[in-house]
Write a protein that holds these residues in place. Sequence first.
Motif, PDB file in Angstrom:
ATOM      1  N   ARG A 172      31.345  61.035  40.209  1.00 29.94           N
ATOM      2  CA  ARG A 172      30.839  61.249  41.863  1.00 29.94           C
ATOM      3  C   ARG A 172      30.484  62.245  42.112  1.00 29.94           C
ATOM      4  NH1 ARG A 172      35.470  58.222  44.165  1.00 29.94           N
ATOM      5  NH2 ARG A 172      34.383  57.959  46.593  1.00 29.94           N
ATOM      6  N   ARG A 173      31.073  63.269  40.996  1.00 28.10           N
ATOM      7  CA  ARG A 173      30.333  64.263  41.849  1.00 28.10           C
ATOM      8  C   ARG A 173      29.434  64.958  41.686  1.00 28.10           C
ATOM      9  NH1 ARG A 173      33.276  70.828  39.727  1.00 28.10           N
ATOM     10  NH2 ARG A 173      31.781  71.450  41.449  1.00 28.10           N
ATOM     11  N   LEU A 174      28.872  64.480  40.129  1.00 28.73           N
ATOM     12  CA  LEU A 174      27.596  64.626  39.489  1.00 28.73           C
ATOM     13  C   LEU A 174      26.492  63.898  40.977  1.00 28.73           C
ATOM     14  CD1 LEU A 174      25.821  66.260  37.113  1.00 28.73           C
ATOM     15  CD2 LEU A 174      25.531  64.302  36.143  1.00 28.73           C
ATOM     16  N   GLU A 175      26.789  62.527  40.536  1.00 30.40           N
ATOM     17  CA  GLU A 175      25.926  62.313  41.994  1.00 30.40           C
ATOM     18  C   GLU A 175      25.752  62.523  43.768  1.00 30.40           C
ATOM     19  OE1 GLU A 175      26.019  57.374  43.867  1.00 30.40           O
ATOM     20  OE2 GLU A 175      27.481  57.790  43.746  1.00 30.40           O
ATOM     21  N   LEU A 176      27.333  63.078  44.064  1.00 29.08           N
ATOM     22  CA  LEU A 176      26.530  64.196  45.489  1.00 29.08           C
ATOM     23  C   LEU A 176      26.412  65.568  45.048  1.00 29.08           C
ATOM     24  CD1 LEU A 176      30.384  63.398  46.892  1.00 29.08           C
ATOM     25  CD2 LEU A 176      27.807  62.302  47.695  1.00 29.08           C
ATOM     26  N   ALA A 177      25.989  65.680  43.999  1.00 33.92           N
ATOM     27  CA  ALA A 177      25.421  67.439  43.765  1.00 33.92           C
ATOM     28  C   ALA A 177      24.463  67.111  43.261  1.00 33.92           C
ATOM     29  CB  ALA A 177      26.209  67.820  42.682  1.00 33.92           C
ATOM     30  N   ARG A 178      23.934  66.035  42.677  1.00 33.03           N
ATOM     31  CA  ARG A 178      22.552  65.883  42.847  1.00 33.03           C
ATOM     32  C   ARG A 178      21.788  65.269  43.989  1.00 33.03           C
ATOM     33  NH1 ARG A 178      20.165  61.340  42.525  1.00 33.03           N
ATOM     34  NH2 ARG A 178      22.515  59.812  42.070  1.00 33.03           N
ATOM     35  N   LYS A 179      22.269  64.449  44.675  1.00 31.07           N
ATOM     36  CA  LYS A 179      21.488  63.997  46.413  1.00 31.07           C
ATOM     37  C   LYS A 179      21.442  65.990  47.053  1.00 31.07           C
ATOM     38  CE  LYS A 179      22.816  59.681  46.089  1.00 31.07           C
ATOM     39  NZ  LYS A 179      23.200  58.180  46.831  1.00 31.07           N
ATOM     40  N   PHE A 180      22.001  66.416  47.214  1.00 33.58           N
ATOM     41  CA  PHE A 180      22.503  68.025  47.438  1.00 33.58           C
ATOM     42  C   PHE A 180      20.688  68.698  47.141  1.00 33.58           C
ATOM     43  CE2 PHE A 180      26.783  67.427  48.358  1.00 33.58           C
ATOM     44  CZ  PHE A 180      27.223  67.425  50.113  1.00 33.58           C
ATOM     45  N   VAL A 181      21.129  68.419  45.655  1.00 34.40           N
ATOM     46  CA  VAL A 181      19.729  69.844  45.409  1.00 34.40           C
ATOM     47  C   VAL A 181      18.126  68.262  45.561  1.00 34.40           C
ATOM     48  CG1 VAL A 181      18.480  70.351  43.485  1.00 34.40           C
ATOM     49  CG2 VAL A 181      21.004  70.295  43.996  1.00 34.40           C
ATOM     50  N   GLU A 182      18.589  67.270  45.405  1.00 36.29           N
ATOM     51  CA  GLU A 182      16.966  66.517  45.580  1.00 36.29           C
ATOM     52  C   GLU A 182      16.776  66.266  46.982  1.00 36.29           C
ATOM     53  OE1 GLU A 182      17.404  63.009  42.530  1.00 36.29           O
ATOM     54  OE2 GLU A 182      18.211  62.555  44.322  1.00 36.29           O
ATOM     55  N   GLY A 183      18.123  66.385  48.149  1.00 32.78           N
ATOM     56  CA  GLY A 183      17.574  66.754  49.502  1.00 32.78           C
ATOM     57  C   GLY A 183      16.639  68.399  49.296  1.00 32.78           C
ATOM     58  N   ALA A 184      17.346  69.202  49.024  1.00 27.44           N
ATOM     59  CA  ALA A 184      16.833  70.769  49.018  1.00 27.44           C
ATOM     60  C   ALA A 184      15.477  70.761  48.712  1.00 27.44           C
ATOM     61  CB  ALA A 184      18.301  71.520  48.792  1.00 27.44           C
ATOM     62  N   ALA A 185      15.696  70.118  47.347  1.00 23.25           N
ATOM     63  CA  ALA A 185      14.068  70.277  47.014  1.00 23.25           C
ATOM     64  C   ALA A 185      12.458  68.931  47.405  1.00 23.25           C
ATOM     65  CB  ALA A 185      14.258  69.602  45.437  1.00 23.25           C
ATOM     66  N   PHE A 186      13.306  68.646  48.592  1.00 19.27           N
ATOM     67  CA  PHE A 186      12.416  67.567  48.911  1.00 19.27           C
ATOM     68  C   PHE A 186      12.220  68.335  50.006  1.00 19.27           C
ATOM     69  CE2 PHE A 186      11.185  64.119  52.340  1.00 19.27           C
ATOM     70  CZ  PHE A 186      10.277  64.241  51.291  1.00 19.27           C
ATOM     71  N   ASN A 187      13.147  68.895  50.757  1.00 18.84           N
ATOM     72  CA  ASN A 187      12.501  70.128  51.776  1.00 18.84           C
ATOM     73  C   ASN A 187      11.652  71.585  52.108  1.00 18.84           C
ATOM     74  OD1 ASN A 187      13.634  67.779  53.139  1.00 18.84           O
ATOM     75  ND2 ASN A 187      15.253  69.038  53.694  1.00 18.84           N
TER      76      ASN A 187
ATOM     77  N   VAL B 219       3.154  75.966  43.499  1.00 19.63           N
ATOM     78  CA  VAL B 219       4.379  75.792  43.230  1.00 19.63           C
ATOM     79  C   VAL B 219       5.254  74.741  43.496  1.00 19.63           C
ATOM     80  CG1 VAL B 219       5.936  77.410  44.485  1.00 19.63           C
ATOM     81  CG2 VAL B 219       4.085  78.577  44.379  1.00 19.63           C
ATOM     82  N   ILE B 220       4.637  73.735  44.562  1.00 16.58           N
ATOM     83  CA  ILE B 220       4.616  72.276  44.584  1.00 16.58           C
ATOM     84  C   ILE B 220       4.776  71.836  43.270  1.00 16.58           C
ATOM     85  CG2 ILE B 220       3.989  70.731  44.950  1.00 16.58           C
ATOM     86  CD1 ILE B 220       2.429  72.236  47.699  1.00 16.58           C
ATOM     87  N   GLU B 221       3.607  72.345  42.302  1.00 17.07           N
ATOM     88  CA  GLU B 221       4.129  70.997  40.398  1.00 17.07           C
ATOM     89  C   GLU B 221       4.503  71.445  40.295  1.00 17.07           C
ATOM     90  OE1 GLU B 221       1.215  70.144  36.946  1.00 17.07           O
ATOM     91  OE2 GLU B 221       0.168  71.083  38.625  1.00 17.07           O
ATOM     92  N   LYS B 222       5.337  72.483  39.924  1.00 18.50           N
ATOM     93  CA  LYS B 222       6.830  73.192  38.855  1.00 18.50           C
ATOM     94  C   LYS B 222       7.657  72.500  40.164  1.00 18.50           C
ATOM     95  CE  LYS B 222       7.476  77.949  37.394  1.00 18.50           C
ATOM     96  NZ  LYS B 222       7.562  79.131  36.795  1.00 18.50           N
ATOM     97  N   ILE B 223       7.598  72.542  41.242  1.00 16.70           N
ATOM     98  CA  ILE B 223       9.336  72.194  41.924  1.00 16.70           C
ATOM     99  C   ILE B 223       9.514  70.963  41.558  1.00 16.70           C
ATOM    100  CG2 ILE B 223      10.201  71.638  43.995  1.00 16.70           C
ATOM    101  CD1 ILE B 223       9.135  74.559  45.094  1.00 16.70           C
ATOM    102  N   GLU B 224       8.535  70.467  41.919  1.00 17.01           N
ATOM    103  CA  GLU B 224       8.328  68.409  40.880  1.00 17.01           C
ATOM    104  C   GLU B 224       9.010  68.214  39.807  1.00 17.01           C
ATOM    105  OE1 GLU B 224       4.723  66.782  42.336  1.00 17.01           O
ATOM    106  OE2 GLU B 224       5.263  66.786  44.788  1.00 17.01           O
ATOM    107  N   GLN B 225       8.258  69.090  38.820  1.00 15.31           N
ATOM    108  CA  GLN B 225       8.686  69.051  37.449  1.00 15.31           C
ATOM    109  C   GLN B 225       9.992  69.442  37.781  1.00 15.31           C
ATOM    110  OE1 GLN B 225       6.421  71.312  35.515  1.00 15.31           O
ATOM    111  NE2 GLN B 225       4.193  70.228  35.738  1.00 15.31           N
ATOM    112  N   TYR B 226      10.637  69.882  37.570  1.00  9.35           N
ATOM    113  CA  TYR B 226      11.951  70.241  38.141  1.00  9.35           C
ATOM    114  C   TYR B 226      12.946  69.494  38.653  1.00  9.35           C
ATOM    115  CZ  TYR B 226      11.522  75.110  36.094  1.00  9.35           C
ATOM    116  OH  TYR B 226      11.192  77.035  35.565  1.00  9.35           O
ATOM    117  N   ALA B 227      12.178  68.735  40.233  1.00  9.28           N
ATOM    118  CA  ALA B 227      13.315  68.089  40.681  1.00  9.28           C
ATOM    119  C   ALA B 227      12.859  66.385  40.056  1.00  9.28           C
ATOM    120  CB  ALA B 227      12.953  67.250  41.582  1.00  9.28           C
ATOM    121  N   ALA B 228      12.108  66.073  38.816  1.00  7.14           N
ATOM    122  CA  ALA B 228      12.151  65.083  38.049  1.00  7.14           C
ATOM    123  C   ALA B 228      13.247  65.233  37.411  1.00  7.14           C
ATOM    124  CB  ALA B 228      10.532  65.104  37.097  1.00  7.14           C
TER     125      ALA B 228
END
Length: 338
Positions: free
Chosen positions: A109-124, A142-151
């Motif tokens: 559950r902690r990992l799930e919430l942590a991932r959501k915080f990072v996903e929201g930050a990366a999207f914004n 730059v956008i492509e590189k961030i999307e690779q990390y987000a994936a």
Amino acid sequence: MKKTYYLFNPGTLQRKDNTIKFTPIEEDGNGLEHEGQPRYLPVENIAEFYVFGALNANSALYNFLGQNDIAVHFFDYYENYTGSFMPRDGLLSGKMILAQTSAYQSKKRRLELARKFVEGAAFNMTKNLRYYNSRGKDLEGVIEKIEQYAAMLPNAEAVDEMMGLEGNIRQTYYEGFELIINDFSMGGRSKQPPKNEVNALISFGNMMCYSQCLRAIHQTQLNPTISYLHTPGDRRYSLSLDISEIFKPILVDRVIFKLLNKKELQEKHFETRLNRCLLNPSGKKIFVQAFEERLNETIQHRSLKRKVSYRHLIKLECYKLSKHLLGMEEYKPFKMYW
């Protein structure tokens, strides 16, 4: 509507009947200090104080502030956030503390919430980059590189790994600042101390965002010391760090881009000493005014079907997290949709 007050001058803050009296300390032309004109603030109009200068106050004042649910956030000379006076935690709930603790102790559950915080930050962050990419800045790489990390986020098996990906995403995002900002160079990210003007703005703005998130958390039943992406520690409100990840691109970075590219902040608004760059008093006032204006801007909320301010969006984020922890609905981080 209640207002946030920013105290840049040193001075004395005291209770005067049912108002707050602030007496600034000012310098005359000879460098001699004297008391300036007192200002009286109706207590019912005050949301919180941000204090950037030395402040004289007593327990009677803080008792009065606590009774009226008024917070005070303190910053030192180097613009570092040093702490807050927060009113009594009247909304804290044992049920919520147990729910937060249970989610933290569960690795899944902690990992799930942590991932959501990072996903929201990366999207914004990506949303910011796309905005400027459509306006002639070549940010596709730059956008492509961030999307690779987000994936890679769904495959992270530990919070430390998630934090590593978040660091890579943010480092790549900051590379885009060099293309977005016209007359200033960021170089690498430097925090303690910030080495140049852009780093000084990022550090100062992030502390402002952190304080806003802390205040929003305090207005809900959440406990600010129990977090998921950032490790809880002694004497820090780490949940504010989690939530601020989502809002820094929206509140801080967009203000920085606007102020620098429109030349509202210039070299004369900074001072460099001992290998450290800081906003000077006039620069702080310009940034704070723009930040406050951003907080008060409104957007049409998709779910609520009404306009809400960015300041209120932070509180709504806390409510969503609360509902998730109590098993009422799944938490989805706020993502810019315009």
